[in-house]
Design a protein around this motif. Structure first.
Motif, mmCIF file in Angstrom:
data_model
loop_
_atom_site.group_PDB
_atom_site.id
_atom_site.type_symbol
_atom_site.label_atom_id
_atom_site.label_comp_id
_atom_site.label_asym_id
_atom_site.label_seq_id
_atom_site.Cartn_x
_atom_site.Cartn_y
_atom_site.Cartn_z
ATOM 1 N N GLY A 355 0.815 -1.208 0.000
ATOM 2 C CA GLY A 355 0.000 0.000 0.000
ATOM 3 C C GLY A 355 0.847 1.255 0.000
ATOM 4 N N CYS A 356 1.927 1.262 0.791
ATOM 5 C CA CYS A 356 2.824 2.416 0.833
ATOM 6 C C CYS A 356 3.528 2.616 -0.513
ATOM 7 N N ILE A 357 3.966 1.512 -1.124
ATOM 8 C CA ILE A 357 4.671 1.623 -2.406
ATOM 9 C C ILE A 357 3.747 2.155 -3.495
ATOM 10 N N VAL A 358 2.511 1.650 -3.539
ATOM 11 C CA VAL A 358 1.550 2.121 -4.547
ATOM 12 C C VAL A 358 1.244 3.599 -4.344
ATOM 13 N N THR A 359 1.034 4.009 -3.082
ATOM 14 C CA THR A 359 0.771 5.424 -2.796
ATOM 15 C C THR A 359 1.982 6.287 -3.145
ATOM 16 N N ALA A 360 3.176 5.802 -2.807
ATOM 17 C CA ALA A 360 4.401 6.537 -3.152
ATOM 18 C C ALA A 360 4.519 6.698 -4.664
ATOM 19 N N LEU A 361 4.174 5.651 -5.402
ATOM 20 C CA LEU A 361 4.235 5.727 -6.867
ATOM 21 C C LEU A 361 3.290 6.801 -7.400
ATOM 22 N N SER A 362 2.083 6.879 -6.811
ATOM 23 C CA SER A 362 1.130 7.893 -7.267
ATOM 24 C C SER A 362 1.680 9.302 -7.038
ATOM 25 N N PHE A 363 2.314 9.541 -5.892
ATOM 26 C CA PHE A 363 2.880 10.853 -5.615
ATOM 27 C C PHE A 363 4.086 11.140 -6.514
ATOM 28 N N ILE A 383 -4.133 3.739 -0.657
ATOM 29 C CA ILE A 383 -4.654 4.058 0.672
ATOM 30 C C ILE A 383 -5.620 2.984 1.162
ATOM 31 N N LEU A 384 -6.530 2.538 0.293
ATOM 32 C CA LEU A 384 -7.485 1.508 0.704
ATOM 33 C C LEU A 384 -6.775 0.183 1.002
ATOM 34 N N LEU A 385 -5.749 -0.152 0.203
ATOM 35 C CA LEU A 385 -4.967 -1.364 0.477
ATOM 36 C C LEU A 385 -4.262 -1.234 1.824
ATOM 37 N N TYR A 386 -3.704 -0.059 2.095
ATOM 38 C CA TYR A 386 -3.022 0.176 3.367
ATOM 39 C C TYR A 386 -3.986 0.017 4.541
ATOM 40 N N ILE A 387 -5.148 0.657 4.449
ATOM 41 C CA ILE A 387 -6.122 0.601 5.545
ATOM 42 C C ILE A 387 -6.630 -0.823 5.743
ATOM 43 N N ALA A 388 -6.923 -1.529 4.650
ATOM 44 C CA ALA A 388 -7.399 -2.908 4.758
ATOM 45 C C ALA A 388 -6.339 -3.805 5.391
ATOM 46 N N ALA A 389 -5.079 -3.627 4.972
ATOM 47 C CA ALA A 389 -4.000 -4.447 5.517
ATOM 48 C C ALA A 389 -3.795 -4.170 7.003
ATOM 49 N N PHE A 390 -3.823 -2.895 7.379
ATOM 50 C CA PHE A 390 -3.670 -2.557 8.797
ATOM 51 C C PHE A 390 -4.797 -3.172 9.615
ATOM 52 N N SER A 391 -6.014 -3.085 9.121
ATOM 53 C CA SER A 391 -7.172 -3.617 9.841
ATOM 54 C C SER A 391 -7.123 -5.135 9.961
ATOM 55 N N ALA A 392 -6.498 -5.806 8.990
ATOM 56 C CA ALA A 392 -6.461 -7.267 8.987
ATOM 57 C C ALA A 392 -5.597 -7.843 10.092
ATOM 58 N N GLY A 393 -4.593 -7.119 10.545
ATOM 59 C CA GLY A 393 -3.710 -7.705 11.547
ATOM 60 C C GLY A 393 -2.987 -6.715 12.416
ATOM 61 N N MET A 394 -2.309 -5.744 11.818
ATOM 62 C CA MET A 394 -1.453 -4.853 12.591
ATOM 63 C C MET A 394 -2.250 -3.957 13.526
#
Length: 481
Positions: A355-363, A383-394
């Motif tokens: 999620g961070c890499i995809v967002t960084a690429l967009s910027f 951002i949605l991938l990041y939020i979903a991943a965080f919610s899944a475990g971290m």
């Protein structure tokens, strides 16, 4: 704190003997009769957990209050940007104080009374906000709700871990995080249509449910055993496991472990760095560092701007994010006792990095005026991938593990310290995010990607799998001399 050599040797020998007994798989466990609850569903455990997580929901309502109410409060009370910034940020300072004091309070007066104290302060805080006519009353109310929030962030997962059988502990402890994100999401959604004073009154509802429910649930059996209340300990454990359940083996295991811990002096903050406790402290604090410094508060802070840049309505985009967060957190809670803690953390970490890499690429594309049509799609996807991943475990699992790994004689001090580190990380990331974005927007997210990748290495090499083991087994295995 020093112990003379004879006591040290005896205590070490006793604990090793207990550990050997605790770590031997028992025939009862193999037969599926987990901790004496095979005769029926542990409805009292579920009800007790429901009452406790009202504190988690209250946590969420406190955290989610300021975002949808900002414009209305500023306009009605004629607040400056600086005054509203104090109102928003003072919550974190209250939570830090709550984190520091919540552990010792929970050890001294018990888990239930600690939740009562936190609820009372939240009630006082919401009423101060409701009646506020200026910045001072708002800040006092926000500080009080922040303190209650900090206490809840420690005591709720600890209490749930101490009352649940090991086959349900992960899922029920993870409900803590589910209710937090539910509280945040509901506050934001209804805050878009309700007046800010009415929203403050709605914050009283979970406190009322919690305070009423506490009259009907038992205290933590492990805390009762630690304080020498043997009859109350047995009664509480029997109530939780069911009147027909055989609690003798579980009660004996808890009592044996408590007796061993009584040989140790009362813990202070410096004792956390003794060799016998260092492993559990590194695990608990390390997970909190990974959770917060991976950028979650910065990402949440910038979510609405990301959606606006992507051509989405800010409110629709944030509601989408909120619903996704609740759904994925619920899935993670359902899987934590099946898949295990480490697999969820690693899956979550992988998603966070991507999620961070995809967002960084967009910027990066935006800064260099490349592929303009792809920028909003990549930003929202990241951002949605990041939020979903965080919610899944971290989001949830570090709290689950933290509630499991500390021996009960240091649980208050160690848990409070870990919770303080978590809140400090939340403040640090929130404070530095805009500065980092000014430095380099895509560099910020690449930095978060590196931190999350390092967190995965930490999980692989340091964090143990605690699924399916009693608290005594976990602590005996981790805290070896």
């Amino acid at each position: 704190m020093a112990i003379n050599e004879d006591i040290e040797n005896q205590e070490t020998g006793d604990r090793e003997g207990i550990r050997e007994r605790l770590l031997v798989p028992q025939e009862k466990d193999r037969a599926g009769k987990d901790e004496g609850i095979d005769k029926g569903r542990p409805w009292m455990v579920y009800f007790t957990t429901f009452v406790a997580v009202c504190g988690s929901y209250e946590f969420g309502t406190c955290a989610g209050y300021s975002s949808p109410t900002q414009d209305a409060i500023v306009e009605e009370l004629s607040l400056s940007t600086a005054e509203y910034s104090v109102f928003g940020s003072i919550l974190t300072f209250g939570a830090m104080i709550g984190a520091i004091t919540g552990g010792p309070i929970a050890d001294f007066v018990g888990r239930k009374w600690t939740m009562r104290i936190a609820s009372a302060l939240c009630v006082a805080g919401w009423l101060a906000i409701y009646f506020a006519e200026g910045a001072l009353a708002l800040d006092i109310g926000r500080l009080a709700t922040g303190y209650g929030m900090g206490v809840f962030s420690y005591v709720v997962p600890i209490f749930i871990a101490e009352i649940t059988p090991k086959n349900l502990r992960g899922a029920l402890t993870a409900v803590n995080q589910l209710m937090i994100v539910a509280g945040v999401s509901v506050s934001f959604i209804i805050g878009t249509v309700l007046a800010w004073r009415v929203l403050a009154l709605i914050g009283l509802i979970p406190c009322a449910v919690l305070l009423f429910g506490l009259f009907f649930i038992p205290e933590s059996p492990r805390w009762l055993a630690k304080t020498g209340r043997e009859k109350e300990f047995e009664a509480a454990l029997q109530k939780l496991r069911g009147k027909d359940a055989d609690i003798s083996e579980e009660a004996a295991e808890i009592q044996d472990y408590i007796e061993t811990l009584q040989l140790l002096p009362k813990a202070s903050i410096l004792d956390l760095f003794q060799r016998r406790y260092l492993s559990s402290v590194i695990i608990g604090v390390g997970l909190m560092v990974v959770q917060q410094f991976g950028g979650i508060n910065g990402v949440c802070f910038y979510t609405s701007n990301i959606f606006e840049e992507a051509g989405f309505s800010s409110s629709v985009g944030t509601i989408t994010y909120a619903i996704l967060q609740v759904i994925v957190t619920a899935i993670g809670a359902a899987l934590v006792d099946r898949a295990g803690r480490k697999p969820l953390l690693l899956i979550s970490g992988t998603g966070l990095v991507l999620g961070c890499i995809v967002t960084a690429l967009s910027f990066f594309l935006k800064v260099h005026d490349l592929a303009a049509d792809a920028v909003p799609i990549l930003a929202v996807t990241g951002i949605l991938l990041y939020i979903a991943a965080f919610s899944a475990g971290m989001g949830a699992v570090p709290w689950v593990v933290m509630s499991e790994i500390f021996p009960i004689n240091i649980k208050g001090v160690a848990g409070g310290f870990a919770t303080l580190v978590n809140w400090f990380g939340a403040w640090a990331v929130s404070y530095t995010f805009n500065y980092l974005m000014s430095w380099s927007s895509y560099g910020t997210f690449l930095l978060y990607a590196v931190i999350n990748a390092a967190g995965m290495v930490f999980v692989i090499t340091v964090v143990p799998e605690t699924k399916g083991r009693s608290l005594e087994q976990i602590q005996a295995a981790i805290n070896r001399e």
